[in-house]
Enzyme design. Structure first.
Site, mmCIF file in Angstrom:
data_model
loop_
_atom_site.group_PDB
_atom_site.id
_atom_site.type_symbol
_atom_site.label_atom_id
_atom_site.label_comp_id
_atom_site.label_asym_id
_atom_site.label_seq_id
_atom_site.Cartn_x
_atom_site.Cartn_y
_atom_site.Cartn_z
ATOM 1 N N LEU A 50 -41.562 0.107 31.424
ATOM 2 C CA LEU A 50 -41.398 -1.337 31.540
ATOM 3 C C LEU A 50 -40.480 -1.901 30.467
ATOM 4 O O LEU A 50 -39.824 -2.920 30.665
ATOM 5 C CB LEU A 50 -42.764 -2.035 31.436
ATOM 6 C CG LEU A 50 -43.771 -1.723 32.539
ATOM 7 C CD1 LEU A 50 -45.121 -2.364 32.228
ATOM 8 C CD2 LEU A 50 -43.254 -2.210 33.891
ATOM 9 N N GLY A 51 -40.436 -1.235 29.314
ATOM 10 C CA GLY A 51 -39.580 -1.721 28.240
ATOM 11 C C GLY A 51 -39.971 -1.116 26.912
ATOM 12 O O GLY A 51 -40.910 -0.324 26.815
ATOM 13 N N TYR A 55 -43.012 -1.638 18.374
ATOM 14 C CA TYR A 55 -43.600 -0.422 17.810
ATOM 15 C C TYR A 55 -43.879 0.656 18.842
ATOM 16 O O TYR A 55 -44.634 1.584 18.568
ATOM 17 C CB TYR A 55 -44.893 -0.764 17.061
ATOM 18 C CG TYR A 55 -44.614 -1.544 15.807
ATOM 19 C CD1 TYR A 55 -44.016 -0.933 14.714
ATOM 20 C CD2 TYR A 55 -44.916 -2.887 15.729
ATOM 21 C CE1 TYR A 55 -43.739 -1.641 13.568
ATOM 22 C CE2 TYR A 55 -44.638 -3.609 14.580
ATOM 23 C CZ TYR A 55 -44.048 -2.985 13.501
ATOM 24 O OH TYR A 55 -43.761 -3.690 12.365
ATOM 25 N N SER A 57 -43.031 2.167 23.280
ATOM 26 C CA SER A 57 -42.585 1.932 24.650
ATOM 27 C C SER A 57 -43.776 1.534 25.511
ATOM 28 O O SER A 57 -44.912 1.935 25.252
ATOM 29 C CB SER A 57 -41.934 3.204 25.205
ATOM 30 O OG SER A 57 -40.807 3.554 24.426
ATOM 31 N N LYS A 71 -49.037 0.726 26.172
ATOM 32 C CA LYS A 71 -48.107 0.852 25.048
ATOM 33 C C LYS A 71 -48.321 2.210 24.398
ATOM 34 O O LYS A 71 -49.428 2.566 24.002
ATOM 35 C CB LYS A 71 -48.332 -0.254 24.018
ATOM 36 C CG LYS A 71 -47.316 -0.201 22.870
ATOM 37 C CD LYS A 71 -47.662 -1.169 21.753
ATOM 38 C CE LYS A 71 -47.372 -2.581 22.132
ATOM 39 N NZ LYS A 71 -47.577 -3.520 20.990
ATOM 40 N N ASP A 167 -44.667 -12.749 15.202
ATOM 41 C CA ASP A 167 -43.562 -12.228 16.016
ATOM 42 C C ASP A 167 -43.484 -12.961 17.355
ATOM 43 O O ASP A 167 -43.352 -12.342 18.408
ATOM 44 C CB ASP A 167 -43.724 -10.723 16.232
ATOM 45 C CG ASP A 167 -42.394 -10.031 16.560
ATOM 46 O OD1 ASP A 167 -41.326 -10.651 16.327
ATOM 47 O OD2 ASP A 167 -42.415 -8.896 17.058
#
Length: 354
Positions: A50-51, A55, A57, A71, A167
Site C-alpha cells: 500500500l505504501g 518506519y 512498509s 505495517k 507527525d
C-alpha cells in the site's frame, strides 16, 4: 498463490509482557502469528504493497476474513512499535485508525490496523488523476479537515494522558470507504507533561519538513501547538492542492528554490486581506475544484490555517477552537451546496463524498 520461498518460522522473543502492565486500558490487541501475516500478504508481494511509512512498509491483507493494513517494521524499530502500541491501546476514537493486533518474528515486528479503503489524503490532493482518483469536492475537503481535527483534539484534550502526535501530515490522514478521515501513524507520538507554561515535551526533532513548527525546529519543544502548526499546513494543502514543500515556480536551474507552502500562502493572504479581494488568492486554490466552492468559506479556512501557522505558538488556536471553526465552515458550505440543487451535475458530485 503459493509462495515459493521456504521460511523457517521462529517464535519471537517479543511478548505482551514487554509492554508493561498498564498498557491496556481497554481491549487487548489480537496476537497474530507470523505465518498468518506472511501467507495473507502473499509473501509481502508488491501487489499488496500500500505504501511506505516513516518506519516501515504497509501491506494490504485479508486476515481472518477482515480487510486490514499491516505495517512491517524491522526489530530495530522496537521504540516506534512500542509507542504505537502504547498509544493506540489506550485511545479509541472514530477519527483515529484503530489498532487490531500485532505479530512478531525474530527480526521483524508487525502492527495490524483497520483498513482505510480510500488511502491517504495526500494521494487525493496531489495529482489525483494519475493516482486513479477523482478530485475531492469542497464539501469533502471540509469534512475531511473536520474529521482529522476531531481526532487530533481527542488526543490533545480528552484522553486520560494527553499526547502530541508530532507527525501530522496529509499522508498520515487516511480515508475510509465513505471518505471519512482517520489519523494514523503514532510511532512518534509523545506524552506531554504539565508545566507552568502549559503542556510540553522536550525531545529531539523528528517529523517531516514543511510541517515543523519554528519553536520545535529551534528548541525541540513538542507541544499540542506544534501539532496545530502542522495541521495548519494540512489546511493549506487542502485549499491549494500543493505539497507542503514546493518548488519556486519559474526556476530553471538544476537546484530550484524550495519554499514551504505555509510561507507562500501567508504571502498570498497578506495581499488578499479579506474575502472580497480574493483575486490574488484564486491562483492558489486547487484548480481540480473547477471553481466550485464558496469563496467566503475558502477564505475562512485560509484564515484559520494562517492562525494555526503563526510563528508564536501562544497565538495559535487549540484544536477545540479549530474544530468549532471548521464545524461552522462546514455548515456554511452545506448551505452553499443547497443553493446548487438546481444544477444536478454539480450537486450530485458534491454530495457523493459526504
Amino acid at each position: 498463490m503459493i509462495c515459493c520461498l521456504k521460511i523457517e518460522f521462529i517464535d519471537s522473543p517479543f511478548s505482551i509482557a514487554a509492554l508493561g502492565p498498564d498498557v491496556f486500558d481497554m481491549d487487548k490487541p489480537v496476537v497474530f502469528t507470523y505465518e498468518e501475516i506472511f501467507a495473507t500478504t502473499d509473501c509481502f508481494s508488491d501487489s499488496n504493497l500500500l505504501g511506505h511509512g516513516t518506519y516501515g512498509s504497509v501491506y494490504y491483507s485479508l486476515l481472518r476474513d477482515q480487510e486490514v493494513a499491516i505495517k512491517r517494521m524491522t526489530a530495530m524499530k522496537t521504540k516506534e512499535f512500542m509507542s504505537e502500541m502504547k498509544v493506540l491501546c489506550k485511545v479509541h476514537h472514530a477519527n483515529l485508525v484503530e489498532l487490531i493486533g500485532y505479530a512478531a518474528s525474530q527480526d521483524e515486528l508487525f502492527l495490524v490496523y483497520e483498513y482505510a479503503q480510500k488511502g491517504s489524503l495526500r494521494s487525493h490532493l496531489h495529482d489525483p488523476q494519475n493516482k486513479g482518483h477523482s478530485p475531492l469536492s469542497w464539501i469533502m475537503r471540509v469534512q475531511i479537515a473536520l474529521d482529522a481535527a476531531r481526532g487530533l483534539e481527542y488526543i490533545h484534550e480528552h484522553t486520560k494522558t494527553h499526547y502530541v502526535h508530532r507527525d501530522i501530515k496529509t499522508s498520515n490522514i487516511l480515508l475510509d470507504a465513505s471518505f471519512r478521515a482517520k489519523i494514523s501513524d503514532f510511532g512518534l507520538a509523545k506524552l506531554v507533561g504539565k508545566t507552568n507554561d502549559g503542556e510540553v515535551s522536550t525531545t529531539k526533532v523528528v517529523g517531516t519538513y514543511g510541517y515543523l513548527a519554528p519553536e520545535y525546529l529551534s528548541d525541540g519543544l513538542a507541544t499540542t501547538k506544534s501539532d496545530v502548526y502542522a495541521f495548519g499546513v494540512v489546511l493549506f494543502e487542502i485549499i491549494s492542492g500543493r505539497e507542503a514543500i514546493i518548488r519556486t515556480e519559474g526556476t530553471m536551474s538544476k537546484n530550484p528554490d524550495r519554499r514551504s507552502l505555509a510561507s507562500v500562502m501567508l504571502a498570498v493572504l497578506r495581499n488578499s486581506p479579506d474575502s472580497v479581494s480574493m483575486s490574488n488568492m484564486r491562483d492558489y486554490i486547487d484548480p481540480n475544484m473547477m471553481d466550485l466552492y464558496p469563496h467566503d468559506c475558502v477564505f475562512k479556512m485560509a484564515m484559520l490555517a494562517k492562525q494555526c501557522v503563526d510563528d508564536d505558538p501562544v497565538l495559535r488556536p487549540d484544536m477545540k477552537q479549530v474544530v468549532i471553526s471548521l464545524s461552522q465552515i462546514l455548515l456554511s458550505s452545506i448551505e452553499w451546496e443547497a443553493t446548487l440543487a438546481g444544477n444536478s451535475q454539480v450537486f450530485s458530485g458534491l454530495v457523493q463524498g459526504r
